[in-house]
Write an enzyme that holds these catalytic residues in place. Structure first.
Site, PDB file in Angstrom:
ATOM      1  N   ARG A 121     -20.700   0.313  -4.532  1.00 55.82           N
ATOM      2  CA  ARG A 121     -19.740  -0.422  -5.389  1.00 55.82           C
ATOM      3  C   ARG A 121     -18.328   0.144  -5.330  1.00 55.82           C
ATOM      4  NH1 ARG A 121     -24.033  -0.496  -9.402  1.00 55.82           N
ATOM      5  NH2 ARG A 121     -25.176  -2.436  -9.127  1.00 55.82           N
ATOM      6  N   GLU A 185       6.009  -8.979  12.301  1.00 55.31           N
ATOM      7  CA  GLU A 185       5.745  -8.837  10.861  1.00 55.31           C
ATOM      8  C   GLU A 185       6.942  -8.175  10.164  1.00 55.31           C
ATOM      9  OE1 GLU A 185       3.242 -10.317   9.466  1.00 55.31           O
ATOM     10  OE2 GLU A 185       1.601 -10.441  10.921  1.00 55.31           O
ATOM     11  N   LYS A 227       6.855  -5.334   0.965  1.00 57.50           N
ATOM     12  CA  LYS A 227       5.468  -5.748   0.735  1.00 57.50           C
ATOM     13  C   LYS A 227       4.955  -5.153  -0.574  1.00 57.50           C
ATOM     14  CE  LYS A 227       0.956  -6.676   2.487  1.00 57.50           C
ATOM     15  NZ  LYS A 227       0.059  -6.905   3.599  1.00 57.50           N
ATOM     16  N   GLU A 237      -2.777 -12.711  -4.761  1.00 59.83           N
ATOM     17  CA  GLU A 237      -2.225 -13.926  -4.155  1.00 59.83           C
ATOM     18  C   GLU A 237      -2.448 -15.189  -4.994  1.00 59.83           C
ATOM     19  OE1 GLU A 237      -2.344 -13.954   0.141  1.00 59.83           O
ATOM     20  OE2 GLU A 237      -2.398 -16.132   0.142  1.00 59.83           O
ATOM     21  N   ARG A 241       2.718 -13.694  -3.501  1.00 61.26           N
ATOM     22  CA  ARG A 241       2.168 -13.052  -2.297  1.00 61.26           C
ATOM     23  C   ARG A 241       2.007 -14.048  -1.150  1.00 61.26           C
ATOM     24  NH1 ARG A 241      -2.319  -8.213  -1.762  1.00 61.26           N
ATOM     25  NH2 ARG A 241      -2.184  -8.073   0.492  1.00 61.26           N
ATOM     26  N   HIS A 248       2.452 -18.123   9.133  1.00 62.08           N
ATOM     27  CA  HIS A 248       1.028 -17.912   9.385  1.00 62.08           C
ATOM     28  C   HIS A 248       0.236 -19.217   9.494  1.00 62.08           C
ATOM     29  CE1 HIS A 248       2.022 -13.776   8.668  1.00 62.08           C
ATOM     30  NE2 HIS A 248       0.776 -13.376   8.727  1.00 62.08           N
ATOM     31  N   HIS A 252      -1.660 -19.322  12.656  1.00 56.68           N
ATOM     32  CA  HIS A 252      -3.129 -19.278  12.664  1.00 56.68           C
ATOM     33  C   HIS A 252      -3.691 -20.441  13.462  1.00 56.68           C
ATOM     34  CE1 HIS A 252      -3.543 -16.656   8.787  1.00 56.68           C
ATOM     35  NE2 HIS A 252      -3.549 -15.925   9.878  1.00 56.68           N
ATOM     36  N   HIS A 266      -2.302 -11.779  17.028  1.00 53.98           N
ATOM     37  CA  HIS A 266      -1.943 -12.300  15.702  1.00 53.98           C
ATOM     38  C   HIS A 266      -0.413 -12.329  15.521  1.00 53.98           C
ATOM     39  CE1 HIS A 266      -2.058 -12.960  11.389  1.00 53.98           C
ATOM     40  NE2 HIS A 266      -1.320 -11.876  11.212  1.00 53.98           N
TER      41      HIS A 266
HETATM   42  P1  NAD Z   1      -6.005  -3.857  16.522  1.00 48.89           P
HETATM   43  O1  NAD Z   1      -6.520  -3.048  15.417  1.00 48.89           O
HETATM   44  O2  NAD Z   1      -6.994  -4.602  17.365  1.00 48.89           O
HETATM   45  O3  NAD Z   1      -5.122  -2.933  17.476  1.00 48.89           O
HETATM   46  C1  NAD Z   1      -4.536  -3.506  18.619  1.00 48.89           C
HETATM   47  C2  NAD Z   1      -4.850  -2.708  19.876  1.00 48.89           C
HETATM   48  O4  NAD Z   1      -4.085  -1.512  19.875  1.00 48.89           O
HETATM   49  C3  NAD Z   1      -6.315  -2.280  20.010  1.00 48.89           C
HETATM   50  O5  NAD Z   1      -6.707  -2.422  21.351  1.00 48.89           O
HETATM   51  C4  NAD Z   1      -6.279  -0.784  19.650  1.00 48.89           C
HETATM   52  O6  NAD Z   1      -7.297  -0.068  20.284  1.00 48.89           O
HETATM   53  C5  NAD Z   1      -4.929  -0.391  20.155  1.00 48.89           C
HETATM   54  N1  NAD Z   1      -4.293   0.742  19.482  1.00 48.89           N
HETATM   55  C6  NAD Z   1      -4.247   0.984  18.143  1.00 48.89           C
HETATM   56  N2  NAD Z   1      -3.447   2.033  17.901  1.00 48.89           N
HETATM   57  C7  NAD Z   1      -3.001   2.481  19.098  1.00 48.89           C
HETATM   58  C8  NAD Z   1      -2.129   3.519  19.489  1.00 48.89           C
HETATM   59  N3  NAD Z   1      -1.496   4.289  18.599  1.00 48.89           N
HETATM   60  N4  NAD Z   1      -1.900   3.693  20.817  1.00 48.89           N
HETATM   61  C9  NAD Z   1      -2.494   2.881  21.738  1.00 48.89           C
HETATM   62  N5  NAD Z   1      -3.293   1.864  21.427  1.00 48.89           N
HETATM   63  C10 NAD Z   1      -3.549   1.675  20.112  1.00 48.89           C
HETATM   64  O7  NAD Z   1      -4.952  -4.953  16.034  1.00 48.89           O
HETATM   65  P2  NAD Z   1      -3.744  -4.955  14.976  1.00 48.89           P
HETATM   66  O8  NAD Z   1      -2.720  -5.826  15.561  1.00 48.89           O
HETATM   67  O9  NAD Z   1      -3.382  -3.600  14.526  1.00 48.89           O
HETATM   68  O10 NAD Z   1      -4.408  -5.694  13.719  1.00 48.89           O
HETATM   69  C11 NAD Z   1      -4.851  -7.018  13.801  1.00 48.89           C
HETATM   70  C12 NAD Z   1      -5.840  -7.241  12.691  1.00 48.89           C
HETATM   71  O11 NAD Z   1      -5.180  -7.017  11.438  1.00 48.89           O
HETATM   72  C13 NAD Z   1      -6.404  -8.648  12.632  1.00 48.89           C
HETATM   73  O12 NAD Z   1      -7.785  -8.589  12.457  1.00 48.89           O
HETATM   74  C14 NAD Z   1      -5.747  -9.265  11.403  1.00 48.89           C
HETATM   75  O13 NAD Z   1      -6.560 -10.226  10.776  1.00 48.89           O
HETATM   76  C15 NAD Z   1      -5.558  -8.054  10.540  1.00 48.89           C
HETATM   77  N6  NAD Z   1      -4.470  -8.178   9.541  1.00 48.89           N
HETATM   78  C16 NAD Z   1      -4.761  -7.835   8.270  1.00 48.89           C
HETATM   79  C17 NAD Z   1      -3.783  -7.889   7.300  1.00 48.89           C
HETATM   80  C18 NAD Z   1      -4.091  -7.441   5.899  1.00 48.89           C
HETATM   81  O14 NAD Z   1      -3.244  -7.622   5.012  1.00 48.89           O
HETATM   82  N7  NAD Z   1      -5.240  -6.833   5.672  1.00 48.89           N
HETATM   83  C19 NAD Z   1      -2.475  -8.287   7.642  1.00 48.89           C
HETATM   84  C20 NAD Z   1      -2.210  -8.626   8.968  1.00 48.89           C
HETATM   85  C21 NAD Z   1      -3.223  -8.558   9.921  1.00 48.89           C
HETATM   86  N1  GLY Z   2      -0.640 -10.131   5.319  1.00 49.19           N
HETATM   87  C1  GLY Z   2      -0.531 -10.950   4.172  1.00 49.19           C
HETATM   88  C2  GLY Z   2      -0.868 -10.244   2.897  1.00 49.19           C
HETATM   89  O1  GLY Z   2      -1.148  -9.071   2.871  1.00 49.19           O
HETATM   90  O2  GLY Z   2      -0.876 -10.877   1.877  1.00 49.19           O
END
Ligand code: NAD
Ligand code: GLY
Length: 365
Positions: A121, A185, A227, A237, A241, A248, A252, A266
């Site tokens: 939890r 972003e 943010k 949200e 938010r 997006h 998306h 993304h």
């Molecule tokens: P990711 O985590 O897949 O990382 C991208 C690539 O970079 C991967 O291949 C990883 O291995 C590599 N990598 C990471 N750090 C590295 C480094 N320092 N040096 C070399 N390579 C490195 O992708 P991302 O773009 O970080 O995140 C995308 C994800 O985030 C999606 O699933 C999306 O839905 C999510 N997201 C979430 C939120 C939220 O508010 N929670 C907001 C935006 C996106």
């Molecule tokens: N990435 C959008 C949010 O965190 O609300």
């Protein structure tokens, strides 16, 4: 003597936490995290790319530590991987006071955060974001999720970390394409609510992409402050938010068409989507067309993904409209879009006209 980082606080009452931003912070991971971890045990989740680059830093934590190393990529945000990770935690008999550390990009952060939210939890959880996208967006604000065949991020929770440790220098190993996806972003914050910041990016954006430490620190801190302010106002949200979704809804739809297989990242979908949001707003007479032009010019100057680079996924207007109709922001079957009155003045448009959106999309083919 360890470096004193910049600090941005996410103000959420009893669940408030700090984002520490600096260079080489992960070299002293143990020292930075010691107070939060206390005597607790630690379970790090990372992906194999990040692990191979930075594994030595993980073992600077002087505590009982284990590491789950996952393959890199979006496919890891699944029920199967979540279950396997939870099994790792159960086998170690971790308690709620022990701590998960998400050491990686947004994929690792979203998956680990969700695991932390449901393990017994809710257990302690720290974000150490290693992509630019994760440093300015996904590690901040407590959205956690996995994907299901029905759609992306449909199963998840709002669950805030105890702490975010942002090391700018780990971005030196990040591929340029990922860096530009993260920059989208950063640009989003200027476009949605801070015209001065957008102006600063017009001058300094190329320094950010060149990893100039001062420019990078300023861009990340400003993004996190913006943010943090929005999340403090509307954590779950219900209102403001939604502005963080600028670009997006269009983005998306492009990502869904591209198939989440790495062909369109993304942040690449978001950059084309923001250009579309401004162009559509200008066509509707909501926003000066010169503002839409400035957005396009800035994206072209920095070589960000734009409408012209997304042609493969723009050809099927009906499919794009269908993806947009499934957006989480829609209400009572009506389309919700984040549109703009100007650079720095985004707003939520409920009940947007599907016909005018369809007509606009057709002009892009
Ligand atoms: P990711 O985590 O897949 O990382 C991208 C690539 O970079 C991967 O291949 C990883 O291995 C590599 N990598 C990471 N750090 C590295 C480094 N320092 N040096 C070399 N390579 C490195 O992708 P991302 O773009 O970080 O995140 C995308 C994800 O985030 C999606 O699933 C999306 O839905 C999510 N997201 C979430 C939120 C939220 O508010 N929670 C907001 C935006 C996106
Ligand atoms: N990435 C959008 C949010 O965190 O609300």
């Amino acid at each position: 003597m360890i470096e004193t980082p910049r600090t941005v606080t996410v103000d959420l009452g009893a669940r408030s936490y700090d984002i520490l931003i600096g260079t080489d912070l992960t070299l002293d991971l143990g020292e930075h995290l010691a107070a939060t971890i206390g005597n607790g045990r630690v379970h790090v989740v990372t992906d194999e790319t990040v692990y191979n680059l930075y594994k030595n830093r993980l073992y600077s934590l002087e505590t009982d530590i284990a590491v789950t190393v996952l393959p890199s990529g979006e496919s890891q945000k699944s029920f199967a991987v979540l279950q396997s990770l939870l099994n790792d935690l159960l086998e170690r008999e971790l308690s709620r006071n022990d701590c998960l550390i998400a050491f990686g990009g947004g994929v690792i952060g979203d998956l680990t955060g969700f695991a932390a939210s449901i393990y017994k939890r809710g257990c302690k959880f720290i974000q150490v974001p290693t992509t630019l996208l994760a440093q300015v967006d996904s590690s901040v604000g407590g959205k956690t999720a996995i994907n299901v065949p029905q759609g992306k991020n449909l199963i998840g929770a709002f669950y805030q970390p105890s702490f975010v440790l942002t090391d700018i220098n780990v971005l030196k190993t990040l591929p340029e394409r990922e860096l530009k996806a993260g920059y989208a972003e950063i640009l989003k914050y200027g476009l949605l609510g801070n015209a001065e910041f957008f102006k600063w990016l017009e001058t300094n954006g190329s320094k950010v992409l060149a990893l100039d430490p001062d420019a990078m620190s300023e861009a990340i801190a400003t993004s996190c402050m913006m943010k943090a302010a929005i999340v403090a106002q509307d954590e779950q949200e219900r209102g403001a938010r939604a502005l963080l979704n600028l670009g997006h809804t269009f983005g998306h739809a492009l990502e869904a068409e591209a198939g989440y297989n790495g062909d369109l990242l993304h942040g690449e979908g978001v950059s084309a989507g923001m250009q579309m949001a401004f162009e559509y707003s200008a066509r509707q007479g909501l926003c000066p067309s010169q503002d839409a032009r400035r957005v396009t010019d800035h994206m072209n100057d920095l070589g960000l993904n734009a409408i012209k680079d997304s042609q493969t996924w723009l050809s099927n207007t009906d499919a794009l409209m269908k993806h947009m109709s499934q957006d989480k922001k829609n209400e009572s079957g009506q389309l919700t879009l984040i549109l703009a009155r100007a650079i720095g003045e985004a707003f939520v448009k409920k009940g947007a006209s599907t016909e005018t959106v369809r007509q606009y999309l057709k002009t892009l083919i």
